[in-house]
Design an enzyme around this catalytic site. Structure first.
Site, short mmCIF file in Angstrom:
data_model
loop_
_atom_site.label_atom_id
_atom_site.label_comp_id
_atom_site.label_asym_id
_atom_site.label_seq_id
_atom_site.Cartn_x
_atom_site.Cartn_y
_atom_site.Cartn_z
N GLY A 192 -55.57 117.41 74.72
CA GLY A 192 -54.66 117.43 75.79
C GLY A 192 -53.59 116.06 75.91
O GLY A 192 -54.31 115.20 75.57
N THR A 193 -52.49 116.38 75.81
CA THR A 193 -51.35 115.41 75.85
C THR A 193 -49.95 115.89 76.53
O THR A 193 -49.75 117.00 76.29
CB THR A 193 -51.27 114.76 74.43
N THR A 194 -49.30 114.78 76.96
CA THR A 194 -47.89 114.98 77.19
C THR A 194 -46.89 113.92 76.48
O THR A 194 -47.27 112.86 76.69
CB THR A 194 -47.53 115.13 78.68
#
Length: 273
Positions: A39-41
């Site tokens: 998960g990452t943005t």
């Protein structure tokens, strides 16, 4: 009668021997490794004077938050930076490798690195591994030809856009860009929009969280704003840690002095047998 044997050269093409082996092991009860959810943005946009990159700071290990304040904006060259999503080890290894190649190229040519050079090196490396290197990248920089922003997918495909998002929180961040992005943004407007898009990913994606990092790249200058925004600050009242309500404190040691001294005296005689 003698029979001569002729060696037939093997045919070219992909070998499916390992696929057959994996099917056989699965039938015998071996559990195949599951897909790793990361998960990452990470985001980027082009503004009037250059490029702005942004990223959150949460690193996960499955369902566990492994690091609350990691760095996802990697140095490539003095005028080029790259945001990484996916497996942390892969993104750091790939960006470090290409960064060293760009440095050798600058030493040999005596010129500043171009963004297209970094893009070509990254996409060639990722394509050669057919997606097994889990690195999704947002590459941005300013060179002699102007500002550039590219997205690089783990399989080696690339896009060139005025604004881009990657990672598990990319849809939430993209909704902010599509609603509010316009050409000719100023530096302050671009930073505000990037921070808002990262916050959108933080609040709408469980794999993204903690703080907002921003990197502003202009011609001849770069500014790395570490922890530019903290949408989820620690709410401890005391600097020592947790604060407890009255009469619910955790006491490690407690000494209670007696109000008065008690003396015990023997009354009567001992019983005879």
């Amino acid at each position: 009668m003698s029979q001569s044997t002729v060696d037939v050269p093997p045919k070219g093409g992909f070998s499916f021997d390992l696929c057959k082996r994996n099917d056989m092991l699965t039938q015998k009860g071996l559990k195949a490794p599951s897909f790793l959810k990361t998960g990452t943005t990470i985001v980027g946009l082009i503004f009037k004077d250059g490029v702005i990159l942004g990223a959150d700071t949460r690193a996960t290990e499955g369902p566990i938050v492994a690091d609350k304040n990691c760095e996802k904006i990697h140095y490539m060259a003095p005028n080029i930076y790259c945001c990484g999503a996916g497996t942390a080890a892969d993104t750091e290894a790939v960006t470090d490798m290409v960064s060293s190649q760009l440095r050798l190229h600058r030493y040999q040519t005596g010129r500043d690195s171009r963004v297209i050079t970094a893009l070509t090196l990254l996409k060639k490396h990722l394509f050669s591994y057919q997606g097994h290197v889990s690195a999704a990248l947002v590459l941005g920089g300013v060179d002699i030809t102007g500002p550039h922003l590219h997205t690089i997918y783990p399989h080696g495909s690339t896009d060139t856009l005025p604004f881009a998002t990657m990672g598990s929180g990319s849809l939430a961040a993209m909704s902010v860009f599509e609603a509010k992005y316009k050409e000719g943004l100023t530096r302050d407007e671009g930073i505000k929009l990037v921070a808002e898009s990262i916050c959108s990913g933080i609040f709408n994606d469980l794999g993204s969280g903690s703080n907002v990092d921003i990197c502003v790249i202009t011609k001849g200058n770069k500014e790395y704003l570490r922890n530019y925004m903290e949408p989820n600050p620690r709410t401890y009242v005391s600097s020592k840690g947790y604060s407890f309500t009255k009469k619910t404190e955790v006491l490690l040691t407690k000494i209670t002095p007696l109000l008065e001294r008690v003396e015990i005296t023997e009354v009567g005689e001992a019983m005879e047998e």
